[in-house]
Design a protein around this motif. Structure first.
Motif, short mmCIF file in Angstrom:
data_model
loop_
_atom_site.label_atom_id
_atom_site.label_comp_id
_atom_site.label_asym_id
_atom_site.label_seq_id
_atom_site.Cartn_x
_atom_site.Cartn_y
_atom_site.Cartn_z
N ILE A 68 -8.71 -12.92 -55.50
CA ILE A 68 -8.30 -11.58 -55.07
C ILE A 68 -7.16 -11.67 -54.04
O ILE A 68 -7.23 -12.47 -53.10
CB ILE A 68 -9.49 -10.83 -54.42
CG1 ILE A 68 -10.63 -10.65 -55.44
CG2 ILE A 68 -9.05 -9.48 -53.85
CD1 ILE A 68 -11.94 -10.13 -54.81
N THR A 101 -12.40 -3.74 -55.27
CA THR A 101 -11.29 -4.56 -55.75
C THR A 101 -10.80 -3.97 -57.06
O THR A 101 -11.60 -3.71 -57.96
CB THR A 101 -11.76 -6.02 -55.94
OG1 THR A 101 -12.11 -6.55 -54.66
CG2 THR A 101 -10.68 -6.87 -56.57
N LEU A 197 -16.45 -4.91 -63.48
CA LEU A 197 -16.63 -6.34 -63.72
C LEU A 197 -17.68 -6.93 -62.79
O LEU A 197 -18.32 -7.91 -63.13
CB LEU A 197 -15.30 -7.09 -63.52
CG LEU A 197 -14.15 -6.71 -64.45
CD1 LEU A 197 -12.92 -7.55 -64.13
CD2 LEU A 197 -14.55 -6.89 -65.91
O1 TXA Z 1 -15.77 -8.88 -51.16
C1 TXA Z 1 -15.03 -9.65 -51.76
O2 TXA Z 1 -14.50 -9.36 -52.85
C2 TXA Z 1 -14.78 -11.02 -51.13
C3 TXA Z 1 -13.98 -10.81 -49.84
C4 TXA Z 1 -13.55 -12.11 -49.19
O3 TXA Z 1 -12.90 -9.96 -50.10
N1 TXA Z 1 -14.09 -11.88 -52.04
C5 TXA Z 1 -14.69 -12.41 -53.14
O4 TXA Z 1 -13.87 -13.25 -53.86
O5 TXA Z 1 -15.84 -12.17 -53.45
P1 TXA Z 1 -14.42 -14.20 -55.02
O6 TXA Z 1 -13.27 -15.03 -55.43
O7 TXA Z 1 -15.63 -14.90 -54.53
O8 TXA Z 1 -14.76 -13.20 -56.18
C6 TXA Z 1 -13.71 -12.51 -56.83
C7 TXA Z 1 -14.13 -12.06 -58.19
C8 TXA Z 1 -14.42 -13.24 -59.10
O9 TXA Z 1 -15.54 -12.91 -59.92
C9 TXA Z 1 -13.14 -13.35 -59.93
O10 TXA Z 1 -13.35 -13.91 -61.20
C10 TXA Z 1 -12.75 -11.88 -60.05
O11 TXA Z 1 -13.06 -11.32 -58.78
N2 TXA Z 1 -11.31 -11.74 -60.32
C11 TXA Z 1 -10.27 -12.11 -59.55
N3 TXA Z 1 -9.10 -11.85 -60.17
C12 TXA Z 1 -9.40 -11.30 -61.36
C13 TXA Z 1 -8.63 -10.83 -62.47
N4 TXA Z 1 -7.30 -10.88 -62.48
N5 TXA Z 1 -9.30 -10.32 -63.54
C14 TXA Z 1 -10.63 -10.26 -63.56
N6 TXA Z 1 -11.43 -10.70 -62.55
C15 TXA Z 1 -10.81 -11.22 -61.47
#
Ligand code: TXA
Ligand code: MG
Length: 340
Positions: A68, A101, A197
């Motif tokens: 993110i 997000t 998602l």
């Molecule tokens: O609350 C939160 O979202 C926390 C804080 C630090 O902001 N961040 C977080 O990041 O939980 P992470 O990387 O642990 O989880 C992000 C999720 C993951 O499941 C990832 O696959 C998904 O968001 N994600 C990121 N970019 C994506 C994209 N372009 N398309 C689909 N899913 C995406």
């Protein structure tokens, strides 16, 4: 062991000189862990592919799982998106800064390392003064996954971060507890029909009030395919201690007592106060009956039980209702068998 650089910072009015130094580290391609309202993030410049590679290495995160980008203005979000659709604008207006997000199509220039080669990008403006001022001081969007090793529990305190990632982080900003306690809701609006998602603090009903009907995954669905969120492996957010689920407090006590009689050390997470006396050797962490309070306590409680060297954790499942969606999701994933 490398010493970890932890600096305590006021979550309400962060010391500008500490923030300036942290922002400088981000600009130099280093890793800074920082508090958000959901969980702690492991931050690096979202425009620096080399720094982003360091995040993947520190977490042991598969290169296929995108990260993110955290922003501190809607303008900054727009600069990463192409296009930035009406629905994204409406959602940002209603929920940012906050635990939503938004996944949109990315601009060409956004590093492939950040988006794991996808043509979409996930963007969030966190509602936390430390996070917001850090992003402003850095002068760039900040790439940040949760600051835990891949598949482990997300951190809601700086101590969780230093226990999990220790010397792999250049600086940890300790702004106290992340009060939301679970990760943000992730919504994909890059597709015709917006798709949830990852359930989180902002529920589907609230979102639908703003943009109309959205697709919701079935409960416990792995959703790790190309169309979904690659981070959504069945087992995620898991404590090291094996965790199983019980349908209500009585069933939980019964299950736990049975295991204790066979010589196991067991921790129980009942929903609200326990209905009757229980075995004194059972470790009980009572969970709140309100979804928001439960979320706020969940990972901290699991971290605490995990540190006790128990053989098993039994968690009582909250009811199958919309406002418990995110909690049920995290518990189902914590209870899923390890993949390897
Ligand atoms: O609350 C939160 O979202 C926390 C804080 C630090 O902001 N961040 C977080 O990041 O939980 P992470 O990387 O642990 O989880 C992000 C999720 C993951 O499941 C990832 O696959 C998904 O968001 N994600 C990121 N970019 C994506 C994209 N372009 N398309 C689909 N899913 C995406
Ligand atoms: Mg995570």
């Amino acid at each position: 062991m490398a010493t970890v650089n932890v600096v305590v910072i006021d979550p309400e009015s962060p010391d500008p000189s500490v923030i300036e130094r942290a922002g400088q580290l981000i600009r130099e391609g280093r890793l800074v862990a920082f508090p958000t309202e959901t969980v702690y993030g492991l931050g690096a410049s979202a425009l620096d592919a080399v720094a982003i590679a360091r995040i993947y290495a520190a977490k042991g995160r598969p290169a296929s799982n995108p990260i993110i980008a955290h922003v501190s203005t809607v303008e900054q979000a727009r600069s990463l998106a192409s296009p930035w659709p009406e629905v994204a604008e409406a959602l940002a207006k209603r929920f940012w800064p906050g635990p939503l997000t938004i996944v949109v199509r990315k601009v060409e220039s956004a590093p492939a390392a950040l988006t794991a080669g996808r043509d979409t990008i996930a963007i969030r403006w966190p509602a936390h003064r430390v996070a917001e001022s850090l992003i402003r001081a850095a002068g760039v969007p900040i790439a940040a996954p949760s600051a835990n090793r891949s598949t482990n529990l997300s951190p809601t305190t700086a101590e969780h971060v230093s226990m999990g990632l220790g010397g792999d982080v250049d600086l940890i900003l300790d702004g106290g507890r992340s009060w939301r306690g679970i990760e943000s809701t992730v919504l994909d609006v890059s597709v015709e029909r917006p798709r949830l998602l990852r359930p989180g603090p902002i529920g589907p009903v609230e979102i639908e009030e703003v943009i109309g009907p959205i697709e919701r995954p079935r409960e416990g669905e792995s959703d790790a395919g190309a169309a979904g969120s690659p981070g959504r492996f069945p087992r995620h957010y898991a404590p090291k201690t094996p965790l199983e689920l019980a349908t209500d407090n009585d069933a939980g006590v019964q299950r736990a007592t049975g295991m204790i009689e066979k010589g196991s050390k067991v921790g129980l997470l009942p929903l609200g106060a326990m209905p009757r006396p229980f075995d004194a050797s059972l470790t009980v962490v009572t969970m709140p009956r309100s979804p928001a309070d439960y979320a706020s306590d969940l990972f901290a409680s699991l971290h605490r039980l995990d540190a006790m060297g128990l053989d098993r954790i039994v968690a009582v499942m909250p009811p199958k209702e919309d406002n418990w969606l995110a909690i049920r999701d995290r518990l189902l994933r914590a209870a899923a068998p390890a993949q390897d």
